[in-house]
Design an enzyme around this catalytic site. Structure first.
Site, PDB file in Angstrom:
ATOM      1  N   HIS A   1     -10.091   1.193   1.693  1.00 28.14           N
ATOM      2  CA  HIS A   1      -9.614   2.531   2.074  1.00 28.14           C
ATOM      3  C   HIS A   1     -10.788   3.477   2.303  1.00 28.14           C
ATOM      4  O   HIS A   1     -10.809   4.225   3.288  1.00 28.14           O
ATOM      5  CB  HIS A   1      -8.721   3.135   0.979  1.00 28.14           C
ATOM      6  CG  HIS A   1      -7.277   2.813   1.119  1.00 28.14           C
ATOM      7  ND1 HIS A   1      -6.524   3.148   2.215  1.00 28.14           N
ATOM      8  CD2 HIS A   1      -6.430   2.197   0.260  1.00 28.14           C
ATOM      9  CE1 HIS A   1      -5.279   2.750   2.046  1.00 28.14           C
ATOM     10  NE2 HIS A   1      -5.199   2.162   0.865  1.00 28.14           N
TER      11      HIS A   1
ATOM     12  N   GLU B   1      -9.009  -0.618  -2.576  1.00 24.45           N
ATOM     13  CA  GLU B   1      -9.400   0.802  -2.589  1.00 24.45           C
ATOM     14  C   GLU B   1     -10.747   1.018  -1.905  1.00 24.45           C
ATOM     15  O   GLU B   1     -10.927   2.017  -1.196  1.00 24.45           O
ATOM     16  CB  GLU B   1      -9.402   1.359  -4.013  1.00 24.45           C
ATOM     17  CG  GLU B   1      -8.070   1.251  -4.743  1.00 24.45           C
ATOM     18  CD  GLU B   1      -6.867   1.743  -3.972  1.00 24.45           C
ATOM     19  OE1 GLU B   1      -6.981   2.686  -3.156  1.00 24.45           O
ATOM     20  OE2 GLU B   1      -5.770   1.174  -4.174  1.00 24.45           O
TER      21      GLU B   1
ATOM     22  N   CYS C   1       0.849  -1.188   0.000  1.00 25.37           N
ATOM     23  CA  CYS C   1       0.000   0.000   0.000  1.00 25.37           C
ATOM     24  C   CYS C   1       0.888   1.243   0.000  1.00 25.37           C
ATOM     25  O   CYS C   1       1.870   1.304   0.749  1.00 25.37           O
ATOM     26  CB  CYS C   1      -0.896  -0.014   1.240  1.00 25.37           C
ATOM     27  SG  CYS C   1      -1.980   1.417   1.389  1.00 25.37           S
TER      28      CYS C   1
END
Length: 163
Positions: free
Chosen positions: A136, A133, A90
């Protein structure tokens, strides 16, 4: 367009659930331009808005020569029988790579800057990117998905690096 700095683990924005985009205005258009420019660098597969300090639901990707974005993504399908457990890293956790189990295939739906429906789907790296993603955008890092043993090892490594 502007290249944006990546927020690093410890920054509270990375643990914040991102807000949905309700108005597609100039600030959202600028955000998308920044996401596309910032992800367009060798070694970068995906980038969520909160990784550049913006708590809105958007991410960009750069996989197999394709660069794109999606607003308000939500995962609508994951493979149930096929998984991958390759090394994952990441941008917000620099230098750490650990085996992370993900579904082999993922499909997300959202919108584009014109408010039109967008479908992003893929296997292997693209499938991993979509899941990573979207995590996130929900305030999670891939470290949260590690086995207990690997998570302890990763956290120890982060402490040793002063992160």
């Amino acid at each position: 367009m502007a290249y944006r700095d990546i927020r690093i683990i410890g920054d509270p924005v990375l643990r914040t659930v991102c807000d949905p985009i309700t108005d597609i205005d100039d600030s959202v258009k600028s955000l998308v331009e920044d996401l596309l420019e910032t992800v367009n660098e060798d070694g970068r597969a995906g980038l969520a808005a909160n990784q550049i300090g913006v708590s809105l639901r958007a991410f960009s990707w750069h996989i197999d020569g394709e660069i794109g974005y999606i607003l308000n993504p939500r995962i609508v399908e994951l493979s149930k029988d096929e998984f991958q457990d390759g090394e994952e890293g990441c941008l917000s956790v620099p230098g750490l790579w650990y085996p992370t189990e993900r579904a082999w295939y993922a499909r997300a739906e959202g919108i584009d800057l014109d408010g039109k429906k967008v479908v992003v789907e893929g296997e292997e790296l693209m499938g991993r990117c979509i899941q990573h993603e979207c995590d996130h955008l929900d305030g999670h890092l891939y470290l949260d998905r590690l086995s207990r043993k690997n998570r302890a090892k990763a956290m120890r490594e982060l402490r040793e690096r002063g992160l």
